[in-house]
Structures are given as C-alpha cells and as structure tokens.
Design a protein around this motif. Structure first.
Motif, short mmCIF file in Angstrom:
data_model
loop_
_atom_site.label_atom_id
_atom_site.label_comp_id
_atom_site.label_asym_id
_atom_site.label_seq_id
_atom_site.Cartn_x
_atom_site.Cartn_y
_atom_site.Cartn_z
N HIS A 13 0.81 -14.85 4.75
CA HIS A 13 -0.22 -13.80 4.73
C HIS A 13 -1.09 -13.91 3.47
N LYS A 16 -3.27 -17.10 3.92
CA LYS A 16 -4.37 -16.78 4.85
C LYS A 16 -5.49 -16.04 4.11
N TYR A 17 -5.13 -15.08 3.25
CA TYR A 17 -6.13 -14.36 2.46
C TYR A 17 -6.89 -15.34 1.57
N GLU A 85 5.94 -5.81 -2.52
CA GLU A 85 5.18 -5.50 -1.30
C GLU A 85 5.86 -4.46 -0.42
N GLY A 87 5.25 -1.29 0.20
CA GLY A 87 4.30 -0.47 0.98
C GLY A 87 4.81 0.94 1.21
N ASP A 130 0.96 -2.74 -0.51
CA ASP A 130 1.22 -2.98 0.90
C ASP A 130 1.06 -4.47 1.16
N LYS A 131 1.83 -5.01 2.08
CA LYS A 131 1.78 -6.45 2.38
C LYS A 131 0.37 -6.91 2.74
N ARG A 132 -0.41 -6.06 3.37
CA ARG A 132 -1.77 -6.44 3.76
C ARG A 132 -2.69 -6.65 2.57
N SER A 133 -2.35 -6.07 1.43
CA SER A 133 -3.24 -6.18 0.27
C SER A 133 -2.70 -7.11 -0.82
N THR A 134 -1.61 -7.80 -0.56
CA THR A 134 -1.00 -8.63 -1.60
C THR A 134 -1.91 -9.73 -2.10
N ARG A 136 -5.16 -9.96 -2.12
CA ARG A 136 -6.23 -9.36 -2.92
C ARG A 136 -5.71 -8.93 -4.29
#
Length: 151
Positions: A13, A16-17, A85, A87, A130-134, A136
């Motif tokens: 993840h 991918k970012y 992470e 979250g 949160d894992k989605r913002s790691t 960044r």
C-alpha cells in the motif's frame, strides 16, 4: 529518494502510494528502521502495522531486535519515529491506554507505559495513522527537516 529497508513486509500500500505520486524509492538493507531519505541518515521511520506488532516489539521476549535498533539509533544520534498504522480511535499515545488486544494479555495501559518509557529514555517519537495515509505520512515526515534538528 526514499530508501526502503529490504526486510520491510506488507508495504504494498505504501509502494502503491509512492508509485502513484511519482515518489522515487530504492530498496536496500537499513541498519535502523524501515524508511529514510537518501543522504539523510540522521532521521528514520520505523513502521508498525498495528498496536499488536508494537506490543510484541516492546512487551515480549522476542523484542531484542527492536531494542537493538532503538539503542543503535541513540548511539549513532539518529532520530527515530515509530509510525503505527493502527488507525481507528488510536491517534496518540494517550489513546493506547484504552486499547484491548485480541492476541496478548498486555493491557493498553501497560503498552502505553512502555511507549512512554522508550520515548523518555531514548527520544523515540511515536505517531499513529490510518493505513490509507501511511505513504503520505512517511513522505511528509521525511521532508520535514525540523525532525532532524530535534535529535
């Protein structure tokens, strides 16, 4: 360019970012932590997937590798940030005290006490996301030179 430790696991993840945002990275073995900026070896980020991983690093017999990294960072005057992470409601160390593990007998209060101990004794900072913002957050932290000056 961001250097990613070759032993880093389950970081797709983040990769991918990096790829989506044109962030250059290179994979190589790091002696301390999981991420650093090329040419800036006095600031590193160690990522933890959740509080259970952090708990196993701080509160079990298998914590030797983690403690060696923490001690090495202090000896080499490297500022270390642990980015967890987990979250959800976990946004600070204070929130950790209310956490309940599904895998460990360690309480949130015990884990928070260990986190504070590492922070006070070794100067390690603990941040939560949160894992989605790691991805960044890693980029933001590595680009913020104020962290480097705090060593």
């Amino acid at each position: 360019m961001i250097i990613v430790d070759s032993r880093e696991k389950k970081w797709q993840h983040i990769e991918k970012y990096f790829q989506q945002h044109g962030i250059l990275y290179q994979i190589q073995k790091l002696d301390i932590a999981d991420y650093m900026l090329e040419g800036q070896d006095k600031f590193v980020i160690d990522r933890k997937q959740n509080l259970d991983e952090l708990c196993s690093n701080l509160c079990t017999k298998d914590s030797g590798r983690f403690w060696r990294e923490v001690r090495r960072s202090r000896e080499q005057k490297v500022k270390m940030v642990i980015l967890c992470e987990h979250g959800g409601k976990i946004k600070s160390i204070k929130d950790v005290a209310e956490w309940k593990s599904t895998y460990s007998r360690v309480t949130g209060r015990q884990l928070a006490a260990e986190i504070y101990r590492v922070h006070i004794a070794y100067g390690v900072e603990f941040l939560f996301c949160d894992k989605r913002s790691t991805g960044r957050r890693i980029v933001e932290l590595l680009e913020d030179t104020a962290w480097i000056e705090k060593r």
